[in-house]
Design an enzyme around this catalytic site. Structure first.
Site, mmCIF file in Angstrom:
data_model
loop_
_atom_site.group_PDB
_atom_site.id
_atom_site.type_symbol
_atom_site.label_atom_id
_atom_site.label_comp_id
_atom_site.label_asym_id
_atom_site.label_seq_id
_atom_site.Cartn_x
_atom_site.Cartn_y
_atom_site.Cartn_z
ATOM 1 N N SER A 1 0.704 -1.078 -0.092
ATOM 2 C CA SER A 1 -0.173 0.056 -0.110
ATOM 3 C C SER A 1 0.651 1.269 0.200
ATOM 4 O O SER A 1 0.220 2.248 -0.069
ATOM 5 C CB SER A 1 -0.895 -0.072 1.242
ATOM 6 O OG SER A 1 -0.474 -0.579 2.378
ATOM 7 N N CYS A 2 2.168 1.313 0.077
ATOM 8 C CA CYS A 2 3.118 2.369 0.079
ATOM 9 C C CYS A 2 2.972 2.533 -1.515
ATOM 10 O O CYS A 2 2.383 1.883 -2.462
ATOM 11 C CB CYS A 2 4.516 1.910 0.131
ATOM 12 S SG CYS A 2 4.961 1.756 1.898
ATOM 13 N N VAL A 3 3.296 3.892 -1.989
ATOM 14 C CA VAL A 3 3.326 4.280 -3.503
ATOM 15 C C VAL A 3 4.642 4.873 -3.725
ATOM 16 O O VAL A 3 5.722 5.347 -3.066
ATOM 17 C CB VAL A 3 2.555 5.499 -3.545
ATOM 18 C CG1 VAL A 3 2.653 6.203 -4.945
ATOM 19 C CG2 VAL A 3 1.232 5.063 -3.565
#
Lengths: 207, 171
Positions: B37-39
């Site tokens: 869910s990091c970008v």
């Protein structure tokens, strides 16, 4: 701040982890009819950027179950099973397994709800034991399930902690059957803001 | 004696951890493994073969007391730091292009359900920051429920993305 924990506190946290994981191992043994052992718990204080690699090899395929913990102590709990062992776990628990063994193809409704139930039972066994040991009320949420890379799964936990802290306390214990063909790892990451509560309970109980 | 392997060898891609911003120049490459869910934002300057990558944890905004280093885990400050690193002058920014990867929702049936997942909020915050700085997004592979790995190459501007469910493809 977290990294200034003294050796006595770390020892006590290892004991907390040991008691929790011991009860989770008993629950897993009862569910699978196998003997389950636990390893010596690891307690680590890590900068946020290192939490991901502490939860497994970044691309390791895993089945992960995540529960938030509310109550006197907020925390995140994660159960990780190597994906290649998941079909054995399901075989032992519900007597059926995904076709094609450890394939990543999506699990059936029955299989994923069985895995969630395993997560719920092991997670609760761990938390109930810790709750009794420390005299703290711990309320877990229904587990969320992910089948993917360990690193990708870990992002979620790092985000929960990253909102309030630049470092994390990670309690880790591995559960294994004798021939290591069945097992997993259980992690508890106490909310950094609740660390004083945790340490106070440890002190009061003279752990 | 020089073996053929050594002649052809290129440096291992450099890993960029959560909350880090790194730039590189050809032939060096930048990598992130096990992105959920990091970008990740990859910026590329086609003319010079320079590029950079930010591995963003949270949408932000950062708390006022956060240190310069701690701010880099938030979308706005990380994107700004990366853009400034590659194009200090505002009039050089139109040469930059951005590619965005990640922002997945890894867990199903999590409670309490939020209207928008943290992955989606991360992507939205990155898009806003890039728009404010005038950097166009030329490719993205975001959202969904899958973890991803990637290697970005400043020489070509290409990003190789793969997952446990899909073969490598180039963005």
């Amino acid at each position: 701040m977290i990294r200034s924990l003294d050796e006595a506190s770390l020892d006590a946290l290892r004991e907390v982890s040991n008691v929790g994981a011991g009860h989770a191992a008993t629950a897993l043994a009862q569910m699978t009819g196998r003997t389950i052992q636990i390893t010596i718990p690891k307690v680590r204080c890590l900068p946020l950027g290192e939490v991901t690699s502490a939860l497994g090899a970044e691309e390791e395929p895993v089945a992960a179950l995540h529960q938030r913990v509310y109550g006197d102590l907020q925390a995140n709990q994660l159960l990780v099973f190597p994906l290649e062992l998941v079909h054995r776990l399901l075989q032992a628990v519900i007597g059926s397994a995904p076709r094609g063994g450890a394939a990543l193809s999506d699990l059936s409704e029955l299989e994923s709800s069985a895995l969630r139930e395993v997560g719920n039972i092991l997670g609760s066994a761990y938390l109930n034991a810790v709750s009794r040991l420390l005299g703290l009320t711990l309320i877990p949420t229904v587990p969320g399930l992910a089948l993917d890379m360990a690193g990708a799964v870990a992002d979620h936990l790092v985000q929960e902690i990253g909102e309030v802290s630049d470092e994390a306390l990670v309690l880790e214990t591995a559960l294994t059957a004798g021939e290591s063909d069945l097992g997993g790892r259980v992690y508890l990451l106490p909310h950094p803001g609740d660390l004083p509560t945790l340490l106070r309970s440890i002190e009061e109980r003279s752990l | 004696m020089i073996l053929p392997d050594q002649v052809l060898s290129v440096p291992e891609p450099r890993r960029v951890g959560i909350g880090q911003v790194r730039t590189a120049r050809s032939p060096d490459r930048l990598a992130v493994h096990g992105l959920g869910s990091c970008v990740v934002v990859f910026l590329h300057e086609p003319r010079t073969g320079r590029g950079g990558l930010a591995h963003i944890l949270l949408p932000g905004p950062p708390p006022a007391r956060a240190s310069a280093e701690a701010r880099l885990k938030y979308a706005g400050p990380a994107v700004r730091a990366l853009v400034l690193e590659l194009a200090e002058e505002a009039n050089a920014r139109h040469r930059l292009v951005a590619k965005i990867i990640g922002g997945a929702s890894m867990f199903t049936a999590e409670a309490p359900a939020r209207l928008e997942s943290i992955g989606e909020r991360n992507v939205a915050a990155v898009l806003t920051a890039l728009e404010e700085l005038g950097v166009p997004v030329v490719a993205r592979e975001t959202g969904g429920g899958i973890g991803r790995s990637l290697v970005a190459d400043p020489a070509t501007g290409l990003v190789r993305v793969w997952s446990l469910r899909a073969e490598s493809r180039y963005l």
